[in-house]
Design an enzyme around this catalytic site. Structure first.
Site, PDB file in Angstrom:
ATOM      1  N   ARG A 166       0.828  -1.206   0.000  1.00  0.00           N
ATOM      2  CA  ARG A 166       0.000   0.000   0.000  1.00  0.00           C
ATOM      3  C   ARG A 166       0.863   1.257   0.000  1.00  0.00           C
ATOM      4  O   ARG A 166       0.652   2.164  -0.787  1.00  0.00           O
ATOM      5  CB  ARG A 166      -0.932  -0.008   1.200  1.00  0.00           C
ATOM      6  N   THR A 167       1.852   1.287   0.882  1.00  0.00           N
ATOM      7  CA  THR A 167       2.718   2.459   0.967  1.00  0.00           C
ATOM      8  C   THR A 167       3.501   2.635  -0.333  1.00  0.00           C
ATOM      9  O   THR A 167       3.620   3.738  -0.863  1.00  0.00           O
ATOM     10  CB  THR A 167       3.689   2.304   2.162  1.00  0.00           C
ATOM     11  N   LYS A 187      23.644 -11.332  -4.215  1.00  0.00           N
ATOM     12  CA  LYS A 187      25.017 -11.645  -4.615  1.00  0.00           C
ATOM     13  C   LYS A 187      26.023 -11.125  -3.604  1.00  0.00           C
ATOM     14  O   LYS A 187      27.213 -11.187  -3.832  1.00  0.00           O
ATOM     15  CB  LYS A 187      25.308 -11.051  -5.995  1.00  0.00           C
ATOM     16  N   ARG A 233      12.136   1.865   2.226  1.00  0.00           N
ATOM     17  CA  ARG A 233      11.609   1.231   3.440  1.00  0.00           C
ATOM     18  C   ARG A 233      12.553   0.104   3.797  1.00  0.00           C
ATOM     19  O   ARG A 233      12.975  -0.650   2.914  1.00  0.00           O
ATOM     20  CB  ARG A 233      10.209   0.686   3.195  1.00  0.00           C
ATOM     21  N   HIS A 282       8.026   6.746  10.264  1.00  0.00           N
ATOM     22  CA  HIS A 282       7.230   6.628   9.041  1.00  0.00           C
ATOM     23  C   HIS A 282       6.607   8.013   8.810  1.00  0.00           C
ATOM     24  O   HIS A 282       5.401   8.198   8.927  1.00  0.00           O
ATOM     25  CB  HIS A 282       6.155   5.555   9.253  1.00  0.00           C
TER      26      HIS A 282
END
Lengths: 303, 303, 303
Positions: free
Chosen positions: B53-54, B81, B102, B130
């Site tokens: 959603r974000t 890697k 995030r 946030h």
């Protein structure tokens, strides 16, 4: 002349490469002005092998040109339902104006080009051909050193297995650089490739089995995997000897630049990122204008 | 002044927040006219933790501004890697004009900001910071109630673990709301945070251990996880008592609004979605103009 | 009239379908001019079932119209946190102007339409309804044959399980094609569907249990899964008899065209791709202008 598809750097003549350089330089100017050169074209990315950086570089290039992007994610795709690669290519060819494809099987991108009406650009082909990488490597040297001819370039690392180093050697030969190959014993570049580049461009390389940065203008570093050695002690010793530390740079020219195709693990310590010699992040960034040039030229192709 | 990166709501002064509100309101007007404010800019989303959603809210915001988006999918990326996060940030910094990140590790977004030349916006940082969530929460209250000062806001649920509630409390203190904290015993908000907000903004909160909606203008609800209780019977009882049913709203003001950061599970029954009190979907939608404002301001930053 | 949502082909009247055809044809002309018809609109794709080709076709259509796309990837989404589909729809409805949804559960797309303010387009609904597939199938016949009425169309394969064939039969009935159903014994189309289309449009179908291409203008082929047979020998025999080889085309009209919804496995050998009869890749490509028309009409809808 630049053809429909860009599969291998070896398909290009020197004047094609110079044209891409000129276009890439123009693209960098355009990036500053914010002007979009292309309208209503769709670029499809088909990465059958994970390579986030290369994919995002192509997508950024496409978007900055003004194209839209569709991405054929491999997981959960129709390939799982048994569809042939040929059918997938032909369907995507019906949606997009240019296809950018990476595939683990050597030759698959060439084949895709034969099956599609729209141009196909190789985004890496079984670790073998990766023409936009070679273009951006050469473009970075040109941009940093204002020339390639006569620039003293050291290719450093496992030159036996790093197959993209072969394309780079070919490109350096094409433009008349001075090349030194620096590889641990047993991991030297295939003599056949050296011979071919010599015969084609007259390039004579110098070969070393240990780092010696004196006189180098460019240090192009690739990884040495420990798994290549039978003896773990030997592996650790060689990897340490080839690590690009501050100590290893004693005696280097002030304007030496360090390049790396990335991702890097520990062959270049993170502390080197702050060094005035480091250019690998700029090199990665140069991928965007170079790929803009490649996509732009591909879009000129008329079916 | 609004800085290069937006990592924590606490980096912002009141006038910065007010500026974002004004910009977000302007963005809503622009959305109606369909005008694109930005040309040829690329926003990269790097979500090292799932939050569809974000991420989509940021991508929508970027696209509605006129930006292009590239998404660094975590699965199958170079991180596997062995590439360091620092290298990933530096490479993406070479492609994009703004990074939205995030990451599960607290502090990682701050660090990313230090490593990148382009602005980094925190899209959620270990459940801790946030900032765009707090901005859109406050913006929603302002839009619905025409003011924040003096508005009677109840923060309801597990205030001990819902760490974004702390930022919201800080924001409500900054704007002088009347705040009631409603949490089950044992799940109260950290007294240190209450003390800090009091010392900084003079906010005196009222604390309740059971729902009492009388007088409330805003009910801001977050989930209570049953796993927080040792006794399953106790868990079920408390969760039921804190559920926002029609019965729980007896005595509520006619213009009470219910907010929720979403996703909601059963703390608000689906039947409530049709209630004239429900505002959580509008709240989610407000994330788009707020994030447009944040991205727009970030794009003004000059390297 | 064309409504808010496009869930089932059966929601459309003949004049609606003709309007889409006209729009799709206009879209093809627009594609050549490169003009973008839409500004600053966002199309969300929500594919709860893998269907790369359909998703990319919708995304290409949206982008070629001038829309931006956000994609709700299912893996790692909030659905995993227990969020209801209803909430997901309502949140996406707050971000985007049109939702394109595919979902394994029959009826789920209709429900999504009821919950969203913005139009919802069905991208495939439990293998049952797939209205844009039927539209592009009919559009391809119209484009290739300049008409649908009186065109001799053979529907070939497992007509019992290929449920999208039912919508196609309905569409062919609506436009007055001559239809022959060619299915192995036991895999015939549901007589109820044949009866319904007869009652509604007066369509009389001819039924065959073996390929007979004489007189056919269109061969519309779908797969026969070996798993449908109890006897593996029988399965192999039937599948071979229904394979569209060069031999099977002896006696065919010169301008017979072969269509297939794709992906195809071995019901049409790859060698057939080069045949002048093959039109399945053109058919797939026609999905783009048809879906442009559908999205364009949906965007006209005012909340």
């Amino acid at each position: 002349m630049i053809g429909k598809d860009l599969v291998s750097f070896r398909d290009l003549e020197k004047k094609d490469v110079e044209h891409y350089f000129k276009m890439a330089s123009q693209m960098e100017k355009n990036l500053k002005s914010g002007k979009k050169l292309v309208k209503n074209k769709v670029v499809a990315t088909l990465f059958f092998e994970a390579s986030t950086r290369t994919k995002l570089s192509f997508q950024t290039a496409a978007e900055r040109l003004g194209c839209n992007v569709i991405d054929f994610g491999v997981a959960g795709s129709s390939l799982e339902k048994g569809e042939s690669l040929a059918d997938t290519i032909k369907i995507l060819d019906g949606y997009a104006d240019v296809l950018v494809m990476r595939h683990p099987l050597e030759g698959s991108v060439r084949l895709a080009g034969e099956m599609s009406k729209h141009p196909v650009i190789n985004g890496g082909d079984g670790g073998n051909q990766h023409p936009t990488q070679t273009l951006l490597d050469l473009y970075t040297i040109l941009k940093e050193k204002k020339k390639i001819k006569g620039v003293n370039v050291h290719l450093v690392g496992d030159l036996k297995h790093a197959r993209t180093m072969r394309s780079l050697l070919y490109g350096l030969g094409m433009f008349g650089a001075d090349v030194t190959l620096v590889a641990p014993r047993g991991l030297e570049m295939d003599p056949g490739v050296i011979k071919e580049v010599h015969e084609r461009f007259g390039l004579k390389v110098r070969e070393l089995s240990a780092l010696d940065v004196r006189g180098a203008d460019v240090l192009y570093v690739c990884r040495i995997q420990k798994e290549r050695f039978l003896d773990p002690y030997e592996a650790q010793k060689v990897v340490a000897e080839f690590r690009i530390t501050e100590d290893a740079l004693v005696g280097a020219k002030d304007d030496l630049i360090i390049m790396h195709p990335l991702p890097k693990i520990d062959e270049i310590p993170a502390s080197m990122d702050e060094s005035p010699h480091a250019r690998y992040f700029e090199q990665a960034r140069n991928g965007v204008p170079v790929r803009m040039a490649v996509i732009y030229e591909a879009l000129k192709y008329k079916k």
